[in-house]
Write a protein that holds these residues in place. Structure first.
Motif, short mmCIF file in Angstrom:
data_model
loop_
_atom_site.label_atom_id
_atom_site.label_comp_id
_atom_site.label_asym_id
_atom_site.label_seq_id
_atom_site.Cartn_x
_atom_site.Cartn_y
_atom_site.Cartn_z
N VAL A 87 0.80 -1.11 0.04
CA VAL A 87 0.06 0.02 -0.09
C VAL A 87 0.93 1.10 0.21
N VAL A 88 2.24 1.19 0.79
CA VAL A 88 2.92 2.49 0.98
C VAL A 88 4.08 2.19 -0.13
N GLY A 89 4.14 1.23 -0.90
CA GLY A 89 5.35 1.06 -1.81
C GLY A 89 5.22 0.92 -3.28
N TYR A 90 3.81 0.77 -3.61
CA TYR A 90 3.44 0.82 -4.94
C TYR A 90 2.38 1.77 -5.19
N ASN A 91 2.94 3.00 -5.75
CA ASN A 91 1.90 4.13 -5.73
C ASN A 91 1.84 4.81 -7.14
N ASN A 92 0.71 5.51 -7.37
CA ASN A 92 0.73 6.24 -8.74
C ASN A 92 0.57 7.72 -8.05
N PHE A 93 1.64 8.49 -8.35
CA PHE A 93 1.41 9.74 -7.89
C PHE A 93 2.70 10.59 -8.72
N TYR A 94 1.95 10.81 -9.82
CA TYR A 94 2.82 11.60 -10.93
C TYR A 94 3.64 12.60 -10.57
N GLU A 95 3.05 13.49 -9.73
CA GLU A 95 3.93 14.69 -9.26
C GLU A 95 5.14 14.47 -8.81
N PHE A 96 5.45 13.23 -8.20
CA PHE A 96 6.67 12.90 -7.72
C PHE A 96 7.45 11.62 -8.71
N SER A 97 6.67 10.70 -9.28
CA SER A 97 7.45 10.02 -10.03
C SER A 97 6.70 9.08 -11.08
N LEU A 98 6.73 8.69 -12.28
CA LEU A 98 5.98 7.85 -13.06
C LEU A 98 6.16 6.32 -12.65
N GLN A 99 7.51 6.20 -11.87
CA GLN A 99 7.70 4.87 -11.39
C GLN A 99 6.97 4.39 -10.15
N LYS A 100 6.05 3.39 -10.16
CA LYS A 100 5.49 3.24 -8.89
C LYS A 100 6.32 3.01 -7.62
N GLN A 101 7.31 2.21 -7.67
CA GLN A 101 8.17 1.77 -6.77
C GLN A 101 8.99 3.09 -6.39
N ASP A 102 9.17 4.08 -7.20
CA ASP A 102 9.72 4.92 -6.47
C ASP A 102 9.31 6.23 -6.07
N VAL A 103 7.91 6.21 -5.90
CA VAL A 103 7.08 7.38 -5.50
C VAL A 103 7.54 7.71 -4.14
N ALA A 104 7.61 6.68 -3.06
CA ALA A 104 7.73 6.53 -1.78
C ALA A 104 9.17 7.51 -1.55
N ASN A 105 10.30 6.73 -2.19
CA ASN A 105 11.47 7.42 -1.98
C ASN A 105 11.58 9.02 -2.35
N VAL A 106 10.91 9.22 -3.30
CA VAL A 106 11.01 10.61 -3.93
C VAL A 106 10.16 11.59 -3.08
#
Ligand code: MTE
Length: 327
Positions: A87-106
């Motif tokens: 839930v917190v590691g596979y996300n769609n939030f394009y403002e941060f990243s288009l890569q789901k697994q990267d969103v949390a880090n960014v």
């Protein structure tokens, strides 16, 4: 009208009985839930006990009863919760990243306090809600299915309050027919904003959809404060619509007369419409919506009409032909 199997329909009382008031109990529950979701509790899970052959030298046969299996929490249809890490590691939030697994880090450095949500437009009492004002709403837990338009799904225990409570506080006027939502734009911490999209991320609901009791403003997940990648400090959750509608990190809510143009209506090259109601019989322009990949389970499941919430919301669309539900 599309038929749903009777096994897919949950009596309303069962649904409501699973909604729990969270105030006070939230932290307590979070502990239990988190452990169960993060690969089993530290004690009592049969899968976590070291394997030992029966009667191995040096072992004493145990007279203890079989350990109680951990509580498996489910939605009202019996689907298990998606593990917290997904839930917190596979996300769609394009403002941060288009890569789901990267969103949390960014998104890790994104500042979500202080925060203000401006609620305005066709209302008698326009108002700026800061975090304290948002915290004044009574929070409850809602376990909802989330079906992404891309074809994957999760079952997520949100903490939040009905959007209707906030809208009632500002008193929409009789002219208000739609609600327009806007996500924050923080150039410094949201590198995705450099991508060529029609920012800000905007979504919309018809007023009766927005006032429906299932429509939630979420401030937490799994009993924890919402992390930035999931839309901290406050995001929309509309469980019978594709996930695109559930916009994150809201800064503005505006009551308007006309149907708003959404981010994906503008960015999606004609592939996305306003309604985005989950409908397995209406394919996306490029793929079927009949089934979904269940995150955390490596299997597919049949997609349910209105994501399984038809009993609660189908009558909102009595005047809409089911083929137009997506557009
Ligand atoms: N909100 C904003 N502001 N930006 C986004 O890119 N993605 C949407 C929605 N809300 C998105 C957004 C999509 S496509 C989905 S599926 C859900 O968020 C995913 O929510 P989750 O990452 O919490 O599972």
């Amino acid at each position: 009208m599309i038929k749903i199997r009777s096994s897919e329909i949950t009596p309303e009382h069962m649904y409501w009985s699973r909604r729990r008031f969270m105030k006070g109990a939230a932290k307590l529950m979070a502990g239990t839930v988190l452990l169960a979701a993060c690969g089993g509790p530290r004690s009592g899970s049969p899968s976590e006990l070291p394997e030992q052959p029966a009667g191995a030298p040096g072992t004493t046969p145990s007279l203890a009863p079989e350990p109680t299996p951990p509580e498996i929490r489910t939605d009202e249809l019996g689907h298990p919760l998606t593990p917290y890490e997904s839930v917190v590691g596979y996300n769609n939030f394009y403002e941060f990243s288009l890569q789901k697994q990267d969103v949390a880090n960014v998104a890790a450095g994104f500042v979500t306090s202080p925060w203000q949500v401006w609620v305005t437009g066709l209302v008698n009492k326009p108002r700026l809600f800061d975090l304290d004002a948002l915290r004044a709403f009574e929070v409850e837990e809602r376990i909802y299915r989330m079906r992404c338009v891309e074809g994957w799904s999760m079952v997520i225990p949100w903490d939040g309050f009905p959007l209707a409570r906030l809208l009632e506080a500002v008193e929409p006027t009789s002219q208000a027919r739609y609600v327009r939502f806007e996500t924050a734009m923080d150039e410094e911490h949201m590198p995705g904003l450099r991508q060529n999209f029609p920012w800000p991320y905007v979504e919309g609901l018809r007023l009766d959809e927005a006032m429906h009791d299932l429509t939630l403003l979420a401030t937490g997940v799994y009993g924890q404060t919402l992390p930035p990648q999931n839309g901290a400090p406050v995001r929309l959750v509309v469980p019978w619509k594709y996930g695109v509608k559930s916009l994150k990190s809201i800064v503005k809510i505006e009551l308007v007369e006309h149907q708003p143009e959404t981010f994906w209506m503008e960015a999606g090259g004609g592939e996305y419409g306003f309604w985005s109601n989950v409908n397995p019989e209406v394919p996306h322009a490029r793929w079927s919506q009949a089934t979904e990949r269940v995150i955390g389970e490596n299997r597919r499941r049949e997609t349910l009409f209105l994501n399984g919430y038809a009993d609660e919301v189908a009558d909102l669309y009595d005047n809409l032909d089911s083929r137009s539900w997506y557009f």
